[in-house]
Design a protein around this motif. Structure first.
Motif, short mmCIF file in Angstrom:
data_model
loop_
_atom_site.label_atom_id
_atom_site.label_comp_id
_atom_site.label_asym_id
_atom_site.label_seq_id
_atom_site.Cartn_x
_atom_site.Cartn_y
_atom_site.Cartn_z
N UNK A 1 -3.20 -5.51 -10.39
CA UNK A 1 -2.42 -4.43 -9.69
C UNK A 1 -3.24 -4.09 -8.59
N UNK A 2 -4.59 -3.91 -8.83
CA UNK A 2 -5.58 -3.60 -7.66
C UNK A 2 -5.44 -4.76 -7.02
N UNK A 3 -5.62 -6.06 -7.31
CA UNK A 3 -5.52 -7.09 -6.26
C UNK A 3 -4.25 -7.01 -5.54
N UNK A 4 -3.21 -6.99 -6.02
CA UNK A 4 -2.00 -6.81 -5.17
C UNK A 4 -2.01 -5.96 -4.36
N UNK A 5 -2.59 -4.68 -4.58
CA UNK A 5 -2.27 -3.65 -3.52
C UNK A 5 -3.43 -3.69 -2.44
N UNK A 6 -4.33 -4.76 -2.69
CA UNK A 6 -5.37 -4.92 -1.59
C UNK A 6 -5.29 -6.23 -0.87
N UNK A 7 -4.16 -6.98 -1.19
CA UNK A 7 -4.06 -8.09 -0.62
C UNK A 7 -4.02 -8.14 1.10
N UNK A 8 -3.11 -7.09 1.52
CA UNK A 8 -3.07 -6.69 3.06
C UNK A 8 -3.77 -5.43 3.49
N UNK A 9 -4.86 -5.01 2.64
CA UNK A 9 -5.50 -4.04 3.05
C UNK A 9 -6.84 -4.60 3.79
#
Length: 674
Positions: free
Chosen positions: A333-341
């Motif tokens: 979940x942390x990876x997914x929220x950071x993909x476009x961060x």
């Protein structure tokens, strides 16, 4: 050592210095150095003796006077050569920078992505330039994309390359450096005429080196000593006549030249000029030599926490699950929220996830990006019917509660524990379930604790200022080992702390990088701004660290102390020399009429004439022999003031007394053979 000497005494520098040392014979230029001005006046007097002997009633020896004249002339030239060589190193550096600036071009990136080739001087702040292997960086800036190896030898003189990359502490680049691999995109941060290149050229070409209070005081002492010895020598002539001794004018001049502090007088400017040169090699722009020397007397160092002690960017340090959630679920979940961060926080979360060797399959898919807003205080991604979010704990709790979720029982306790450690808890959720926390830590810069310990060993107090709460401030202060800290500091608090320390009679150095640091940087005796900081901070300071490395404060203080110790050591050596030269010349002047003074001829010099000439030759030769020491500096060992005083008194005091005895005796023996 050999490398340093090779740099100092290369052929081009030597040739330039040789020309300049004759130009400096101009009395109008020489008047700035009273000791050398007296020496030049004495030399001209001997020249008058040679050219117009009939105007002087005393008996003169043409050959003896001629030899004395040339020895005195070479003494002046050696002294001028030392200053010219020190200036030449800076001028050579400036010349290379000027050539670099003239031929610089830039590949400016247009709005449509095309490249436009323009002169580097036409770049303005905010322009984006493309720089690839073999290109010279056209101006100061920050890397916004890419990574490259950079050769900074044109600026620092060091041949080893450094790695520069976007979104890192080493993202700043300096105009005039060369890209030796890969490519980068750089956003210009300096206005035309305000780059490091321009400031370095102005610093060297300005030819107005601001003298420090210490140097002014020493100059005053040298003038006083010169006047005292001048009066002594002038009164010696009638006293000699009274006892029946007819002293030659050239012998009196020789005595004067040997007694006045010609050694330190000739090397004083060279020592000061070399201080700026040494600081530059550490990739630091010193706006004046005065600031470098003042650093040697610093009692207190005040450091801003964010961007100085710490990186100033919160980095992911740990994943913590809550309510029995699986670590794999939290990391995914942390990876997914950071993909476009695109923030450093997002990049650090992706980097941390690699350590868990969990790469989400969902990263290959595009979804609806939810950008961060100050109002919502969270960001995320809607993907395949799932809603992934990360953000402030309170914001994520509200988001989950609105969707019927339950707040995990251990969430608040774990969140508070992270806060007490000085970190920032970032909650991560999927749909209406909170999976855990990301511990964001403002990472302490490597080596800072060891450097602060070294400052403490030198008797320098360290104070940390931060806007953080007292709990976070105390945690950071304990971790880095500062002597004192102030939490929840506002700009007015920082300048108040600087003034408070100065009111105690202390000299204060301040490091900082933000707009709120500018007032305190301007108030401090030595203000050091990080190159990655704001323009206001850099303008308020008197030094700029191009690598934005706060641990360099130790290097700056060391160079300052080295400069002070070098000046003190050579002054001690110069004055101690007078004691020995006294035993060479005084017996030579009076033993004919006063045989009892022969007891003072402890060096057993061959004749009165050879004694005077030997002392003069030694006095001339000691100046060029000390040039490498003046330019390189006396080695500084972090220790107490008493130990340093004893060490230098032993080496340069006792050594200054013994060296002339040996040198003058050897020269006398050589003259006897000739």
């Amino acid at each position: 050592m050999k490398k340093e000497l090779k740099k100092t005494f290369n052929s081009s520098l030597m040739y330039r210095a040789l020309l300049d040392c004759f130009i400096k014979l101009n009395p109008w230029l020489m008047r700035k150095n009273p000791v050398l001005f007296v020496l030049e006046t004495a030399t001209l007097l001997i020249l008058m003796l040679i050219l117009f002997p009939s105007y002087f009633k005393t008996e003169q020896q043409m050959g003896y006077n001629t030899i004395v004249f040339f020895i005195l002339l070479f003494t002046i030239l050696f002294a001028n050569f030392a200053e010219a060589l020190a200036e030449g190193r800076g001028k050579a550096h400036a010349d290379s920078l000027i050539k670099t600036r003239k031929k610089l071009t830039a590949k400016r990136v247009q709005n449509d992505g095309s490249i436009q080739l323009i002169a580097a001087a036409d770049l303005i702040k905010g322009d984006i330039v493309w720089i690839e292997k073999g290109d010279i960086v056209p101006g100061d800036g920050v890397i916004v994309e890419g990574i490259a190896a950079v050769d900074e030898s044109a600026i620092t003189g060091e041949s080893a390359f450094v790695i520069k990359q976007a979104r890192s502490e080493s993202s700043s680049v300096t105009g005039g450096t060369t890209i030796i691999s890969d490519w980068i995109k750089v956003e210009m941060t300096a206005e035309p005429g305000a780059s490091f290149l321009d400031q370095m050229i102005s610093l060297v070409e300005g030819a107005k080196r601001q003298k420090s209070p210490n140097e002014i005081a020493l100059n005053t002492l040298l003038v006083v000593l010169t006047i005292i010895f001048l009066i002594v020598v002038m009164t010696l002539y009638p006293l000699a006549l009274y006892v029946g001794v007819h002293l030659q004018v050239s012998t009196l001049v020789a005595l004067l030249v040997c007694l006045i502090p010609t050694t330190i007088g000739g090397l004083l400017s060279a020592i000061g000029i070399s201080g700026i040169d040494r600081v530059t090699r550490f990739n630091i722009l010193a706006k004046s030599g005065k600031a470098v020397e003042t650093a040697g007397d610093i009692n207190t160092v005040i450091l801003d926490k964010t961007g100085t002690i710490t990186f100033g960017n919160r980095m992911a340090a740990e994943f913590q699950t809550v309510a029995g959630s699986a670590m794999a679920e939290l990391v995914e979940a942390a990876e997914v929220t950071s993909m476009f961060d695109e923030t450093l926080e997002g990049a650090s979360i992706l980097e941390l996830s690699k350590e868990h060797q969990i790469i989400s399959d969902l990263r290959a898919y595009q979804g609806e990006v939810i950008p961060f807003t100050a109002e919502e205080r969270m960001s995320g991604l809607n993907l395949n019917g799932a809603y992934f979010r990360k953000g402030a704990v309170s914001a994520i709790c509200s988001y989950v509660t609105e969707r019927g979720g339950v707040i995990p029982s251990d969430l608040i306790a774990k969140s508070d524990a992270i806060s007490k450690l000085g970190g920032t808890p970032l909650a991560v959720s999927r749909n209406n379930q909170i999976l855990g926390l990301v511990y964001l830590k403002d990472t302490i810069k490597p080596g800072i604790r060891e450097r602060l310990q070294a400052l403490r060993e030198m008797g320098i107090e360290t104070i940390m200022c931060t806007g953080d709460n007292p709990l976070t401030a105390a945690t950071i202060a304990q971790e880095v080992g500062v002597d004192e800290f102030y939490a929840e500091c506002k700009p007015e608090d920082k300048i108040r702390i600087v003034r408070s320390e100065q009111a105690k009679g202390k000299l204060v150095a301040m490091t900082g990088d933000g707009l709120n640091d500018a007032p305190a940087l301007a108030q401090a005796d030595v203000g050091i701004a990080m190159h990655s900081g704001t323009t206001a901070a850099k303008e308020a300071s008197n030094m700029i660290d191009l690598d934005s490395d706060p641990t360099k404060i130790l290097d700056i203080i060391t160079i300052g102390k080295q400069l002070l110790i070098t000046r003190g050591a050579i002054t001690t050596f110069s004055i101690a020399n007078d004691f020995s030269k006294y035993f060479a010349i005084i017996p030579a002047m009076f033993t004919g009429a006063l045989p009892q003074l022969q007891a003072l001829n402890i060096m057993s010099l061959n004749s009165p004439t050879s004694a005077v000439l030997s002392a003069l030759i030694f006095n001339a030769l000691i100046i060029p022999l000390l040039i490498p020491l003046a330019l390189r500096g006396v080695k500084f060992i972090p220790t107490g003031a008493n130990q340093l005083l004893f060490r230098n008194a032993l080496i340069y005091g006792v050594g200054g007394v013994l060296t002339p005895f040996i040198g003058i005796k050897l020269i006398d023996m050589l003259l006897n053979l000739i």
